[in-house]
Design an enzyme around this catalytic site. Structure first.
Site, PDB file in Angstrom:
ATOM      1  N   HIS A  39      -2.856  -8.137  13.839  1.00  0.00           N
ATOM      2  CA  HIS A  39      -3.707  -7.876  13.046  1.00  0.00           C
ATOM      3  C   HIS A  39      -3.827  -9.463  12.145  1.00  0.00           C
ATOM      4  O   HIS A  39      -3.209  -9.898  11.644  1.00  0.00           O
ATOM      5  CB  HIS A  39      -3.802  -6.761  11.573  1.00  0.00           C
ATOM      6  N   TYR A  86      -9.310  -2.825   2.179  1.00  0.00           N
ATOM      7  CA  TYR A  86      -8.393  -2.095   0.766  1.00  0.00           C
ATOM      8  C   TYR A  86     -10.194  -1.851  -0.640  1.00  0.00           C
ATOM      9  O   TYR A  86     -10.542  -3.218  -0.172  1.00  0.00           O
ATOM     10  CB  TYR A  86      -7.813  -3.219   0.562  1.00  0.00           C
ATOM     11  N   PRO A  90       3.319   0.466  -3.212  1.00  0.00           N
ATOM     12  CA  PRO A  90       2.290  -0.430  -1.779  1.00  0.00           C
ATOM     13  C   PRO A  90       1.223  -1.481  -1.378  1.00  0.00           C
ATOM     14  O   PRO A  90       0.825  -0.865  -0.594  1.00  0.00           O
ATOM     15  CB  PRO A  90       2.207   1.425  -1.223  1.00  0.00           C
ATOM     16  N   LYS A 140       4.474  -4.684   1.116  1.00  0.00           N
ATOM     17  CA  LYS A 140       5.861  -5.364   0.729  1.00  0.00           C
ATOM     18  C   LYS A 140       7.464  -4.552   0.853  1.00  0.00           C
ATOM     19  O   LYS A 140       7.988  -4.902   1.326  1.00  0.00           O
ATOM     20  CB  LYS A 140       6.132  -5.991  -0.300  1.00  0.00           C
ATOM     21  N   TYR A 180       0.486 -12.266   1.451  1.00  0.00           N
ATOM     22  CA  TYR A 180      -0.021 -10.617   2.637  1.00  0.00           C
ATOM     23  C   TYR A 180       1.109 -10.975   3.623  1.00  0.00           C
ATOM     24  O   TYR A 180       1.461 -10.710   4.603  1.00  0.00           O
ATOM     25  CB  TYR A 180      -1.144 -10.860   2.703  1.00  0.00           C
TER      26      TYR A 180
HETATM   27  C1  PHB Z   1       0.040   2.711   5.503  1.00  0.00           C
HETATM   28  O1  PHB Z   1      -0.485   1.762   6.650  1.00  0.00           O
HETATM   29  O2  PHB Z   1       0.074   3.361   5.225  1.00  0.00           O
HETATM   30  C2  PHB Z   1      -0.456   1.230   4.573  1.00  0.00           C
HETATM   31  C3  PHB Z   1      -0.647   0.384   5.259  1.00  0.00           C
HETATM   32  C4  PHB Z   1      -0.721  -1.123   3.800  1.00  0.00           C
HETATM   33  C5  PHB Z   1      -0.445  -1.276   2.743  1.00  0.00           C
HETATM   34  C6  PHB Z   1       0.211   0.425   2.334  1.00  0.00           C
HETATM   35  C7  PHB Z   1       0.224   1.386   3.264  1.00  0.00           C
HETATM   36  O3  PHB Z   1      -1.006  -2.587   1.645  1.00  0.00           O
END
Ligand code: PHB
Ligand code: APR
Length: 390
Positions: free
Chosen positions: A72, A199, A291, A295, A383
């Site tokens: 990505h 997000y 989450p 990280k 990130y």
């Molecule tokens: C996930 O795919 O579980 C996931 C992806 C990004 C995040 C947290 C969890 O920031």
């Protein structure tokens, strides 16, 4: 029984450490409380930083990730329905890989089995002894008590493990933030709503659209800590998710029957120091991040890379410096990841206590991000993962 490094826990941290040590000819034994099947059915995160991808590839553990993972180059941010793409690759020259933690664990387990190195699953009552002197670990397997002598113990047994709990509380300082919400997650066999992760901040709460593959999606909603999954049948979940996304994303969302649904609390925790005598903590045993910044797994990987380098220096006879500096070295990077995860969480969630002032500050944070390449670069370099220093 004797080994050089006794590793407690066969999560990604313990397995990766064992893998790196094995390549260097340093023997280790992994003790894991659960069965392999149990470890592999835990649904965990799914975004690998560039440094984690490089470590897996360069150590010979990346073949399936490179074949099946989804690179990505950007993520989408959405704020009350206004969207903005962060072009990670253009801003930093780096990208991330979507590949489930469960798959990383599966690959590392297979490599360990092939290498012939020992892992004891379903090891009960693991106990650490004489950690400051000549360390030993005892455990019960098939009703019999075993004793393992070792040079070092690597505590890779997660947040609820025995390793951190074996350190006298007076020798540890715990830093903690508990957030007043959790995440309700679902896993579903439907194509993801978009090619990249979304997000989303919304006055009703945060939402995240993630994925595991081109046909499997992972969605999250901010929820109350004490929320029960029974209160969230799929229809309610998807209706709420659509409300929190932009109109375009809401229209593209494909609803399906969830194959997993769970609630996780959010918190930030760091313990210091990460060494007590001959015991070293790594991964979730040492720290927890919310989450939001993706990280957790990546920090576990950078911890064990540093711990491996410290052990390798020791056994090559070069120096004890790596071992002596491990805690301070990894804590510098851990705190930066804690800061980033805290910031992403603060920007994107709806805080129950927040007033008009804090909500406008959040909006200003988003508007600044959208208008400033410098601000986007800050997000993108964190990130995709900061370098390991020292
Ligand atoms: C996930 O795919 O579980 C996931 C992806 C990004 C995040 C947290 C969890 O920031
Ligand atoms: N004895 C032996 N093993 C134990 C014990 C114990 N007393 N307590 C816990 N374990 C095992 C757990 O069963 C688990 O398999 O230790 C392992 C720890 O694995 P994880 O919790 O996955 O932690 P870690 O390897 O540090 O991985 C880092 O990244 O995405 C994040 O939080 C997520 O787990 C993830 C983490």
């Amino acid at each position: 029984m004797r080994t050089k490094v006794a590793i407690i826990g066969a999560g990604p941290a313990g397995l990766m450490l064992g893998h790196l040590l094995g390549r260097e000819g340093i023997d280790s034994l992994i003790l894991e409380r659960q069965s392999p099947g149990y470890v592999l059915q835990r649904i965990r995160a799914g975004v690998l930083e560039q440094g984690t991808v490089d470590l897996l590839r360069d150590s010979g553990a990346g073949a399936r990730m490179l074949a099946e993972g989804l690179p990505h180059t950007g993520i989408e941010l959405s704020f009350d329905g206004d969207t903005h793409r962060i072009d990670l690759a253009a801003l930093t020259g780096r990208s991330v890989m979507v590949y489930g933690q469960t798959e990383v664990t599966r690959d590392l387990m297979a490599l360990r089995a092939q290498s012939g190195a020992a892992t004891v699953y379903e090891a009960a009552d693991v106990a650490l002894h004489d950690v400051g002197g000549a360390p030993r670990v005892t455990y019960v397997k098939d009703g019999r008590t075993h004793e393992l002598a070792c040079d070092f113990i690597a505590g890779c047994d997660g947040f609820h493990g025995v390793s951190r709990a074996s350190i006298p509380p007076s020798a540890l300082t715990v830093f903690e933030r508990v957030y007043p919400f959790g995440w309700l997650g679902v896993l579903v066999d439907k194509p993801p709503v978009a090619d990249e992760l979304i997000y989303a901040h919304h006055a009703r709460g945060f939402a995240l659209c993630s994925m595991r593959s081109a046909t499997r999606s992972r969605y999250y909603l901010q929820c109350r800590i004490e929320e029960s999954v029974e209160a969230w049948p799929d229809d309610r979940f998807y209706a709420e998710l659509r409300r929190r996304l932009s109109p375009a994303a809401a229209a593209a969302l494909q609803q399906g029957v969830s194959i997993e649904k769970s609630v996780a609390p959010l918190r930030s925790v760091v313990v210091e120091p990460l060494r007590f005598g001959r015991l070293f903590l790594a991964g979730d045993a040492a720290h927890i991040v919310p989450p939001t910044g993706a990280k957790g797994l990546n920090l576990a990987m950078s911890d064990v890379r540093c711990l491996f380098e410290a052990f390798a220096d020791h056994y090559r006879g070069n120096s004890a410096a790596g071992i002596d500096h491990y805690s301070a070295r990894v804590l510098r990077r851990i705190w930066k990841a804690e800061r980033f995860s805290w910031w992403m969480t603060t920007l994107l969630h709806a805080f129950p206590e927040s007033d008009g002032f804090s909500r406008r500050i959040q909006r200003a944070d988003f508007d600044y991000l959208v208008s400033s390449q410098a601000a986007q670069t800050v997000l993108a370099e964190n990130y995709t993962g900061l370098p390991i220093e020292g």
